[in-house]
Design a protein around this motif. Structure first.
Motif, PDB file in Angstrom:
ATOM      1  N   ARG A 185       0.820  -1.218   0.000  1.00 25.82           N
ATOM      2  CA  ARG A 185       0.000   0.000   0.000  1.00 25.82           C
ATOM      3  C   ARG A 185       0.844   1.254   0.000  1.00 25.82           C
ATOM      4  O   ARG A 185       0.447   2.297  -0.552  1.00 25.82           O
ATOM      5  N   GLU A 186       2.034   1.186   0.613  1.00 28.31           N
ATOM      6  CA  GLU A 186       2.860   2.371   0.693  1.00 28.31           C
ATOM      7  C   GLU A 186       3.440   2.746  -0.679  1.00 28.31           C
ATOM      8  O   GLU A 186       3.814   3.897  -0.895  1.00 28.31           O
ATOM      9  N   LYS A 187       3.517   1.780  -1.592  1.00 29.00           N
ATOM     10  CA  LYS A 187       3.932   2.091  -2.961  1.00 29.00           C
ATOM     11  C   LYS A 187       2.747   2.547  -3.804  1.00 29.00           C
ATOM     12  O   LYS A 187       2.863   3.484  -4.583  1.00 29.00           O
ATOM     13  N   LYS A 188       1.612   1.885  -3.645  1.00 31.14           N
ATOM     14  CA  LYS A 188       0.413   2.259  -4.389  1.00 31.14           C
ATOM     15  C   LYS A 188      -0.800   1.796  -3.597  1.00 31.14           C
ATOM     16  O   LYS A 188      -0.930   0.622  -3.277  1.00 31.14           O
ATOM     17  N   ALA A 189      -1.696   2.753  -3.293  1.00 26.55           N
ATOM     18  CA  ALA A 189      -2.817   2.454  -2.404  1.00 26.55           C
ATOM     19  C   ALA A 189      -4.051   1.945  -3.139  1.00 26.55           C
ATOM     20  O   ALA A 189      -4.921   1.325  -2.522  1.00 26.55           O
ATOM     21  N   SER A 190      -4.163   2.189  -4.433  1.00 25.89           N
ATOM     22  CA  SER A 190      -5.333   1.724  -5.181  1.00 25.89           C
ATOM     23  C   SER A 190      -4.985   1.614  -6.653  1.00 25.89           C
ATOM     24  O   SER A 190      -4.068   2.276  -7.147  1.00 25.89           O
ATOM     25  N   TYR A 191      -5.757   0.768  -7.328  1.00 25.28           N
ATOM     26  CA  TYR A 191      -5.593   0.551  -8.761  1.00 25.28           C
ATOM     27  C   TYR A 191      -6.957   0.699  -9.419  1.00 25.28           C
ATOM     28  O   TYR A 191      -7.992   0.379  -8.816  1.00 25.28           O
ATOM     29  N   THR A 245       8.630  15.281  16.246  1.00 26.82           N
ATOM     30  CA  THR A 245       7.755  14.822  15.179  1.00 26.82           C
ATOM     31  C   THR A 245       8.280  13.505  14.618  1.00 26.82           C
ATOM     32  O   THR A 245       9.477  13.362  14.370  1.00 26.82           O
ATOM     33  N   ALA A 246       7.354  12.568  14.443  1.00 22.19           N
ATOM     34  CA  ALA A 246       7.670  11.305  13.772  1.00 22.19           C
ATOM     35  C   ALA A 246       6.603  11.047  12.713  1.00 22.19           C
ATOM     36  O   ALA A 246       5.451  11.447  12.867  1.00 22.19           O
ATOM     37  N   THR A 247       7.000  10.393  11.631  1.00 21.83           N
ATOM     38  CA  THR A 247       6.066  10.050  10.562  1.00 21.83           C
ATOM     39  C   THR A 247       5.927   8.534  10.469  1.00 21.83           C
ATOM     40  O   THR A 247       6.811   7.781  10.890  1.00 21.83           O
ATOM     41  N   ASP A 248       4.795   8.101   9.924  1.00 19.76           N
ATOM     42  CA  ASP A 248       4.525   6.676   9.734  1.00 19.76           C
ATOM     43  C   ASP A 248       3.962   6.502   8.331  1.00 19.76           C
ATOM     44  O   ASP A 248       2.995   7.171   7.947  1.00 19.76           O
ATOM     45  N   ALA A 249       4.573   5.619   7.555  1.00 15.48           N
ATOM     46  CA  ALA A 249       4.177   5.451   6.157  1.00 15.48           C
ATOM     47  C   ALA A 249       2.867   4.705   5.994  1.00 15.48           C
ATOM     48  O   ALA A 249       2.327   4.643   4.885  1.00 15.48           O
ATOM     49  N   ASP A 250       2.334   4.140   7.078  1.00 14.83           N
ATOM     50  CA  ASP A 250       1.066   3.411   6.974  1.00 14.83           C
ATOM     51  C   ASP A 250      -0.098   4.382   6.821  1.00 14.83           C
ATOM     52  O   ASP A 250       0.075   5.606   6.848  1.00 14.83           O
ATOM     53  N   ASP A 251      -1.300   3.815   6.674  1.00  9.53           N
ATOM     54  CA  ASP A 251      -2.498   4.597   6.374  1.00  9.53           C
ATOM     55  C   ASP A 251      -2.759   5.611   7.496  1.00  9.53           C
ATOM     56  O   ASP A 251      -3.017   5.235   8.638  1.00  9.53           O
ATOM     57  N   PRO A 252      -2.724   6.914   7.191  1.00 12.46           N
ATOM     58  CA  PRO A 252      -2.922   7.920   8.248  1.00 12.46           C
ATOM     59  C   PRO A 252      -4.352   7.978   8.762  1.00 12.46           C
ATOM     60  O   PRO A 252      -4.613   8.640   9.773  1.00 12.46           O
ATOM     61  N   ASP A 253      -5.276   7.317   8.089  1.00 10.76           N
ATOM     62  CA  ASP A 253      -6.671   7.297   8.542  1.00 10.76           C
ATOM     63  C   ASP A 253      -6.961   6.120   9.459  1.00 10.76           C
ATOM     64  O   ASP A 253      -8.112   5.917   9.865  1.00 10.76           O
ATOM     65  N   THR A 254      -5.951   5.339   9.756  1.00 12.20           N
ATOM     66  CA  THR A 254      -6.109   4.206  10.673  1.00 12.20           C
ATOM     67  C   THR A 254      -5.073   4.314  11.774  1.00 12.20           C
ATOM     68  O   THR A 254      -4.118   5.097  11.683  1.00 12.20           O
ATOM     69  N   ASN A 255      -5.247   3.515  12.799  1.00 13.77           N
ATOM     70  CA  ASN A 255      -4.275   3.507  13.902  1.00 13.77           C
ATOM     71  C   ASN A 255      -2.905   3.017  13.457  1.00 13.77           C
ATOM     72  O   ASN A 255      -1.912   3.231  14.161  1.00 13.77           O
ATOM     73  N   ASN A 256      -2.859   2.351  12.285  1.00 15.17           N
ATOM     74  CA  ASN A 256      -1.557   1.912  11.769  1.00 15.17           C
ATOM     75  C   ASN A 256      -0.630   3.089  11.506  1.00 15.17           C
ATOM     76  O   ASN A 256       0.593   2.962  11.624  1.00 15.17           O
ATOM     77  N   GLY A 257      -1.205   4.215  11.106  1.00 12.94           N
ATOM     78  CA  GLY A 257      -0.386   5.344  10.708  1.00 12.94           C
ATOM     79  C   GLY A 257      -0.470   6.539  11.634  1.00 12.94           C
ATOM     80  O   GLY A 257       0.101   7.589  11.341  1.00 12.94           O
ATOM     81  N   ILE A 258      -1.200   6.428  12.732  1.00 11.47           N
ATOM     82  CA  ILE A 258      -1.318   7.522  13.697  1.00 11.47           C
ATOM     83  C   ILE A 258      -0.293   7.312  14.804  1.00 11.47           C
ATOM     84  O   ILE A 258      -0.275   6.266  15.455  1.00 11.47           O
TER      85      ILE A 258
END
Length: 500
Positions: A185-191, A245-258
């Motif tokens: 997903r971090e390379k491409k989130a949708s097709y 500040t830290a960043t997370d490449a996972d989905d920012p709309d989920t807890n994976n990326g927050i």
């Protein structure tokens, strides 16, 4: 699906849970309709709710059945889409995701009209990082024409015949859509791929394939270390002075990326082990305790953890270095508070005394450098005090001549302060300087200094012209005054010795 006639209305099926409930919403504003399911294992309520009356086994992963509806006038209508297709997709967590179909109803009272039938193509959700086996079936795409004629399917677009090529394929006859490799997903989130069929009645349809995020990336600090500065007198709880500040490449709309932040440790742990707080969401650091002392603990190092999944997931550590800047919380102090000095009278610019001081604040700062004031003992303004080159010395000098005969002693009170004001009400240091005026042998003085004499020209010899006296300002000493005159050839002075 085909364009909808102006004499028709449509009902949209919204499926909340696989084989659980469907909600029908009439586009003409009606909220209640009489429905009847052809398949008696399903029941449809007047609000469009579909319930399963008994267990159904979905061998193909979907079920096709027809639904009839009656309008407010009692006329029975047949949906333009004869079949409603329920397709269940199973995610890795075994939660079902249901696609929606479309029903179109006639509004005309002239009778039933058949419109072109459409496809039921669900959105496709694919978890990233799947282990296969590959190719892995995602979904079966069917046109309702497949019940009547043999269909051949093909796909084009990104991930199919466009870069990145070969990720998705479709079986030509069955319509089974496959993914051939793990997705990221971090390379491409949708097709977006276009599905085509060799039936002229069907139009190409766009399929969106969403890559569902997995927590496969840990937070990364944007820098390390972070540097911040705060005054040692900063108020408790009110001073927010830096942000990590830290960043997370996972989905920012989920807890994976927050990202959530927490302070793990503090060095040194004095005067208290929790001198600072951090905002769990923003990373803003603030002062928690108000007992900082730069002179004892000039720097703190915080170990900070940034973690996803509300702080319970993947984590990274970073460092915040906090420098405590000086506040004027240490008043300067005189090294010696009592001075006795002697100064000769009549001398202007004479150095009376040098008063040295100390200060525990930061060397060279305005909270450390000193200034001085004479607060009492100099009503006549005879003295001045200035700061010496070392910035920790007050130099007292005379600015007017002192007169031993008028004032033999001065008692000066001198206060020392900083260039910067104190952060709080602090006690000041005062020095007392006793100045003894030294008597200097001053010459006698005629009063007046010049005297004009008027005598007639025929005055006889030895005529007394004037009595011209002199006085000695040194009243504290016993001295003799000797008078003399520069001879002019025609006068003389009768000398008189006077003791003072």
């Amino acid at each position: 699906s085909a364009p909808i006639s102006s004499h028709t209305s449509s009902v949209i099926l919204i499926i909340f849970k696989c084989l659980s409930q469907i909600t029908f919403n009439n586009c003409d504003g009606r909220t209640r309709t009489l429905f009847q399911s052809v398949d008696k294992r399903f029941d449809v309520d007047t609000d469009g709710t579909v319930t399963l009356k008994r267990q159904v086994t979905l061998h193909e992963g979907h079920k096709v059945f027809s639904v009839h509806a009656w309008d407010s006038s009692g006329k029975k209508h047949t949906p333009i889409l004869e079949h409603v297709v329920f397709i269940c997709h199973m995610s890795p967590s075994n939660n079902a995701h249901i696609s929606a179909g479309v029903l179109t109803f006639l509004k005309s009272s002239t009778g039933l009209k058949r419109a072109k039938r459409g496809w039921v193509i669900p959105p496709v959700n694919v978890p990233e990082n799947s282990r296969g086996p590959f190719p892995m079936k995602l979904v079966q795409i069917k046109s309702d024409y497949a019940l009547e004629t043999r269909m051949q399917y093909s796909i084009t677009g990104e991930g199919a015949n466009q870069d990145p090529k070969g990720i998705f394929t479709v079986e030509r006859l069955s319509g089974n859509l496959y993914v051939t490799q793990p997705l990221d997903r971090e390379k491409k989130a949708s097709y977006k791929v276009t599905l085509d069929v060799n039936n002229i009645a069907e139009k190409p349809m766009e399929i969106v394939i969403n890559v569902i995020d997995q927590n496969d990336n840990k937070p990364v600090f944007t820098q390390n270390p972070f540097n911040g500065y705060v005054h040692e007198a900063a108020g408790k709880g009110r001073c927010m002075f830096m942000t990590v500040t830290a960043t997370d490449a996972d989905d920012p709309d989920t807890n994976n990326g927050i990202v959530s932040y927490a302070i793990v440790s503090q060095e040194p742990q004095f005067p208290k082990p929790n001198m600072f707080d951090i905002n769990v969401l923003s990373g803003t650091i603030r002062v928690r305790e108000s007992d900082m002392d730069r002179e004892q603990w000039p720097r703190y190092t915080l170990l900070i953890v940034a973690a996803d999944m509300e702080g319970d997931g993947l984590a990274a550590t970073g460092t915040a270095v906090i420098t405590i800047t000086d506040s004027n919380d240490n008043p300067p102090q005189f090294e010696q508070t009592l001075h006795t000095v002697s100064v000769p009278e009549n001398k202007v610019g004479a150095v009376v005394a040098k008063l040295t001081a100390t200060d525990e604040d930061e060397v060279g700062s305005p909270t450390w450098s000193t200034k001085y004031r004479i607060i009492s003992g100099d009503k006549g303004g005879f003295f001045n005090v200035s700061t010496g080159p070392s910035q920790l010395e007050g130099i007292i000098t005379t600015v007017k001549p002192l007169d031993f005969e008028k004032t033999k002693q001065y008692v000066l009170s001198v206060i020392v302060e900083n260039d910067d004001p104190f952060v709080d009400s602090l006690p000041t240091s005062t020095a007392t300087v006793t100045v003894n005026v030294e008597d200097v042998n001053e010459p006698p003085e005629f009063n007046p200094k010049e005297k004009v004499i008027f005598k007639s020209e025929d005055s006889p010899i030895d005529t007394e012209l004037v009595a011209y006296t002199a006085t000695d300002p040194d009243t504290g000493k016993s001295q003799k005054i000797m008078l003399s005159v520069h001879a002019l050839g025609w006068n003389r002075i009768r000398m008189c010795k006077v003791n003072f």
